[in-house]
Design an enzyme around this catalytic site. Structure first.
Site, mmCIF file in Angstrom:
data_model
loop_
_atom_site.group_PDB
_atom_site.id
_atom_site.type_symbol
_atom_site.label_atom_id
_atom_site.label_comp_id
_atom_site.label_asym_id
_atom_site.label_seq_id
_atom_site.Cartn_x
_atom_site.Cartn_y
_atom_site.Cartn_z
ATOM 1 C CD GLU A 1 14.730 54.859 50.899
ATOM 2 O OE1 GLU A 1 13.851 54.188 50.730
ATOM 3 O OE2 GLU A 1 14.969 54.818 52.109
ATOM 4 C CE LYS B 1 25.614 56.340 63.560
ATOM 5 N NZ LYS B 1 24.137 55.800 63.800
ATOM 6 C CG MET C 1 4.119 51.857 24.528
ATOM 7 S SD MET C 1 3.351 52.679 23.263
ATOM 8 C CE MET C 1 3.604 54.396 23.188
ATOM 9 C CG PHE D 1 22.026 46.345 59.941
ATOM 10 C CD1 PHE D 1 21.075 45.374 59.492
ATOM 11 C CD2 PHE D 1 21.682 47.565 60.331
ATOM 12 C CE1 PHE D 1 19.809 45.607 59.338
ATOM 13 C CE2 PHE D 1 20.119 47.855 60.189
ATOM 14 C CZ PHE D 1 19.279 46.884 59.725
ATOM 15 C CD GLN D 2 19.324 49.610 57.163
ATOM 16 O OE1 GLN D 2 19.834 50.775 57.699
ATOM 17 N NE2 GLN D 2 18.145 49.165 57.097
#
Lengths: 577, 164
Positions: free
Chosen positions: A49, A161, A474, A111-112
Site C-alpha cells: 500500500e 463496509k 548521505m 479484525f483489521q
C-alpha cells in the site's frame, strides 16, 4: 433511483474525471473492488500500500491532477501513512480511500480495524469517516475539492463496509457542498507595496519554490523575471519552475545549494520569495539568513508567512494571480524596470557563477555525478525524473537541469526513502509517452523494490538508475564529516545482485563498473522497451558538495576536497556592489 | 520577538462534529502548546459550537496559533479576546463534608460572598461559586479549611462586550 455505496463511489469518481486508481484489495473493500470490476476506471494493482500512495502522489505531481489510491482497512490503511505524510509535507493533492469495518463494529477492536482518521489527522489536509450513505457522494466531491484547492494536500475518506453495501438515492450525489470556497484575499495593496521595495532594490533576487509548480505559475514567473531581469534561485521543490538552462538561473539554495545561489541570497538586498516555506534545509542558521534583505513572501498559506523569517511584505495568494498582478503593475509603470540600478549586482552574481561552478573530479571509478550528467545529455533534458532520498536526490538536483515544471518529482519535506520507484510508476501512468527515470541509491531502492512487479505487470517502462555505493550514502557522508568517520550501520556491502533481481521480476538489468560503461549502459536502458534496473557501481565515498554544515550560515560552505569557505556568521556587505 | 508570556483567551466557532475537538486539541499539542482551560457548548445554531480556550503564550506564538486554527476546515471563526473588553467567568462546584461548627461558618461565607447552596444535607454541602478567576481562587482558599472534600472547576467562558 437507488444505488449502493460502491456505485455512488464510482459515479462520484467519474464526475471528478478520475481515470486511474492505485490500490490493493482486502476484506473491507471487497464491495468496492467488485464494483471496480464492472467499472471503466483504470486500476493499477501495487504490491504494497505504500506503493499505492506514492504512485498516486507521483501521478499527481507529473499530471497536475488529483491522485487517487484505494486500500483496505487496518494494515492496508496504516501502510499508506508514510505516503500521506509525504504528500502533506509537499502539498500534493491526493485522495486516499480506505476501507473500514462496518459502522456497528467500529470501536470494538474488530479484525483489521484501526482508527485511521485519528491516525492521519495531523498529516492530512482533512479527513472524513463516512457514517451515512446519503453523505457519501457529497463527501467524495468535497474531498477532491479540498485536495486541489488553496494549498493542496492529501484528503482521506474512511469507508465502512456497510456504507458500501447499503443504498442511497442517486440524487444524494449532487447535494450541496458544506465547506465554503477558500477565499482569495485582496492583494492589490500588498503587491503595490512589494513593488515599492523593488523600485528601491539594488540587489534583488527571486527565490522560487514548489508553490509555483502547484499553482501552475511558471509562465507568469518567466514573464516577471524578464521584466525585472533578476537572478533566480530555487528550493528543491521549485526545480523546474524556472528553466534550469536560463542564464539567470543560479540553481538550488541551502544546505546543498550552489556556491553562487548561497552567496546571492546572503548578499541580496531584496528577496522575493514565491511559493516557498523557508524550510530549515534552505535557511540553515536563521539569524544569518539573507541578512541584508528585505523579504517579500508570496504564499497561498497564511501560516507560511512569518513562520520562519521576518517578512516585510506578505502576499497571501496563489502564485499565479499574485504574479499576474505584479506583472500588470510593472507594465503600467515603466519606472520600475531596474536597468542601471542593478547592473553591478548582476555582474557580481555572474562572477560568483563563473568562479565556483558545480564540479567533481573524474576518477578510475564511476562518479555518480557523471551518470546524471550523461543521463541529462542522452535524454536531452526531457525526462521526468523521480528520486529516492539522500545523495542520489541531491546529485539529481545538481546535475539534471530541469527546464519544465512537473518533471522533477522528489520527496522534499518528509525525505521518504522508497518514494522514487512507486512515484515513477505513477508518473509513467500519467505520462505514458515520456521517458521516466528513478534516480536511486542502493539503500532507498530496497525500501519499495517490490513495485518492480507492478512496473512489469503493466509494462511501464520506468528506468531505475541505482547509484550503488554500497552505503546509506548521505548518512555515511554525515558520519564522515561530523562523526569521525565512524560508519555506524551505514555499510550495505551485502546488497542483492540488482541485475538478477531485475531479471527475477521479469525486467531487464544492466550493470556498469567502469566510467566507459556509463554511456552504453544508459543507451541500452533508454532503448529497452520495458522497465529496467541499472546498477552503477559508483565511487563508494563520493560526497555531495557544496555542503553547509547544519546550523552554519549559508556562506560557510564545504566545497569538497578539503576546500572550506569560512564565511562569517553574518556575511559582510560586498562593498563593490 | 516578544518573549512576554501571558494568558490569552481565544473564542472559536466550529462545526458541531465528533472530531472537531480532536482537531483543535491536535493543533495545540502538535506544536507543543498547552491548553490551560477549555469550555465548549453549542451556540444559538445547534450545528455550531463555541469553544473558549485559554493558553499561555507570547504574541508571536498566539498569532501562529490563530492562523493554524483558521486553517482547519471546521473552524468558522477565531477571535482573540486577549486585550479586548470582555466578560469572563468561571464556575466551581464544591463538595464539603462539614461538622456543626463548620456548617455555620460555611453558611456565613455563602451569605457574605453571594455563593449558591445547591444541596444542604446533614453530612455537608454542595456549593456553586461563579466569578472571575480571582473570585474562584479566593472561594477555594476560604473553603479549604471548612471541610472541602472535592471540587469541579470549569474553564473560562468569555464574551466580548461588543462596545469596544
Amino acid at each position: 433511483m437507488k444505488l449502493t455505496g460502491s456505485q455512488i463511489l464510482f459515479r462520484a469518481l467519474k464526475e471528478e474525471q478520475v481515470e486511474t486508481i492505485f490500490g490493493l484489495p482486502g476484506g473491507a473493500v471487497l464491495d468496492i473492488f467488485d464494483e471496480l470490476y464492472r467499472s471503466d476506471v483504470n486500476h493499477i494493482l501495487v504490491r504494497h500500500e505504500q506503493g499505492a500512495i506514492h504512485a498516486a502522489d507521483g501521478y499527481a505531481r507529473a499530471s497536475g491532477r488529483v491522485g487517487v489510491c484505494l486500500v483496505t482497512s487496518g494494515p492496508g490503511a496504516t501502510n499508506t501513512v508514510t505516503g500521506i505524510a509525504n504528500a502533506y509535507m509537499d502539498s500534493i493533492p491526493v485522495v486516499v480511500l480506505t476501507g473500514q469495518v462496518s459502522t456497528m463494529l467500529i470501536g470494538n477492536d474488530a479484525f483489521q480495524e484501526v482508527d485511521i482518521t485519528g491516525i492521519t489527522r495531523p498529516c492530512t489536509k482533512h479527513n472524513f469517516l463516512v457514517r451515512r450513505v446519503d453523505e457519501l457522494g457529497r463527501t467524495i466531491r468535497e474531498a477532491f475539492k479540498i485536495a486541489r484547492s488553496g494549498r493542496p494536500g492529501p484528503v482521506l475518506i474512511d469507508l465502512p463496509k456497510d456504507m458500501m453495501q447499503s443504498t442511497a438515492d442517486v440524487e444524494t450525489l449532487s447535494h450541496a457542498l458544506t465547506y465554503p470556497e477558500e477565499r482569495q484575499e485582496p492583494i492589490e495593496e500588498s503587491c503595490a507595496r512589494a513593488l515599492w521595495l523593488v523600485r528601491k532594490a539594488k540587489k534583488p533576487l527571486l527565490f522560487v519554490g514548489g508553490g509555483v509548480i502547484l499553482g501552475k505559475a511558471s509562465e507568469e514567473l518567466r514573464a516577471f523575471v524578464r521584466k525585472l531581469d533578476l537572478p533566480v534561485i530555487s528550493s528543491l521543490m521549485g526545480l523546474g519552475a524556472y528553466p534550469g538552462t536560463d542564464p539567470r538561473w543560479l540553481g538550488m539554495v541551502g544546505m546543498h545549494g550552489t556556491y553562487y545561489a548561497n552567496m546571492a541570497i546572503s548578499h541580496c538586498d531584496l528577496l522575493i520569495a514565491v511559493g516557498v516555506r523557508f524550510d530549515d534545509r534552505v535557511t540553515s542558521k536563521l539569524d544569518a539568513f539573507a541578512p541584508h534583505a528585505q523579504i517579500v513572501h508570496i504564499d497561498i498559506d497564511p501560516t507560511s508567512i512569518e513562520k520562519m523569517v521576518k517578512t516585510h511584505v506578505g502576499i497571501v495568494s496563489d502564485c499565479r494571480p499574485a504574479l499576474q498582478t505584479l506583472n500588470r503593475m510593472l507594465d503600467e509603470d515603466p519606472s520600475m524596470v531596474p536597468g542601471e540600478r542593478t547592473r553591478a549586482w548582476l555582474e557580481q552574481v555572474a562572477k560568483w557563477k563563473a568562479k565556483m561552478p558545480l564540479t567533481y573530479h573524474p576518477g578510475e571509478r564511476i562518479k555518480p555525478q557523471h551518470v546524471i550528467e550523461r543521463l541529462y545529455k542522452l535524454t536531452r533534458g526531457e525526462a521526468i525524473v523521480t528520486t529516492e532520498v539522500g545523495q542520489n536526490q541531491m546529485w539529481a538536483a545538481h546535475y539534471y537541469h530541469f527546464d519544465h515544471p512537473n518533471t522533477f518529482i522528489s520527496s522534499g519535506g518528509l525525505g521518504t526513502m522508497g518514494f522514487g520507484l512507486p512515484a515513477a510508476i505513477g508518473a509513467q501512468v500519467a505520462c505514458p509517452d515520456r521517458v521516466v527515470v528513478d534516480i536511486a541509491g542502493d539503500g532507498s531502492i530496497q525500501m519499495n523494490i517490490q513495485e518492480m512487479a507492478t512496473a512489469v505487470h503493466y509494462g511501464l517502462p520506468v528506468k531505475v538508475i541505482i547509484l550503488n555505493n554500497r552505503y546509506l550514502g548521505m548518512v555515511r557522508q554525515w558520519q564522515e564529516l561530523f562523526y569521525g568517520r565512524r560508519y555506524s550501520q551505514t555499510d550495505l556491502d551485502h546488497g542483492p545482485n540488482f541485475v538478477k533481481l531485475a531479471e527475477a521480476y521479469g525486467a531487464r538489468g544492466f550493470r556498469a563498473e567502469k566510467p566507459e560503461d556509463v554511456d552504453p549502459t544508459l543507451r541500452a536502458a533508454l532503448e529497452a522497451q520495458g522497465p529496467v534496473i541499472l546498477d552503477f557501481q559508483v565511487e563508494p565515498e563520493e560526497g555531495v558538495y557544496p555542503m553547509v554544515k547544519p546550523g552554519a550560515s549559508l556562506t560557510e560552505m564545504d566545497l569538497g576536497n578539503g576546500k572550506v569557505l569560512a564565511g562569517s556568521a553574518v556575511p559582510e556587505k560586498v562593498g563593490a556592489v | 520577538m516578544d518573549p512576554e508570556v501571558r494568558e490569552n483567551t481565544i473564542s472559536i466557532l466550529v462545526n458541531n462534529k465528533p472530531d472537531v475537538l480532536a482537531r483543535i486539541a491536535g493543533t495545540f499539542s502538535g506544536r507543543g502548546f498547552n491548553i490551560e482551560s477549555i469550555s465548549a457548548n453549542v451556540t444559538r445554531n445547534p450545528a455550531v459550537t463555541k469553544i473558549i480556550i485559554t493558553t499561555l503564550s507570547n504574541r508571536e506564538t498566539l498569532t501562529k496559533l490563530v492562523k493554524l486554527l483558521n486553517r482547519l476546515l471546521d473552524v468558522l471563526e477565531v477571535e482573540d479576546l486577549t486585550g479586548m473588553e470582555s466578560a469572563r467567568r468561571e464556575m466551581v462546584l464544591v463538595r464539603l463534608k462539614t461538622n456543626e461548627h463548620q456548617n455555620a461558618r460555611v453558611l456565613k461565607a455563602v451569605e457574605r460572598y453571594g455563593w449558591k447552596v445547591i444541596s444542604n444535607e446533614p453530612e455537608g454541602f454542595v456549593l456553586e461559586v461563579t466569578g472571575d478567576r480571582e473570585d474562584i481562587d479566593r472561594a477555594l482558599t476560604i473553603l479549604e479549611p471548612l471541610g472541602m472534600d472535592d471540587f469541579t472547576r470549569t474553564g473560562t467562558v468569555a464574551l466580548a462586550n461588543g462596545h469596544g
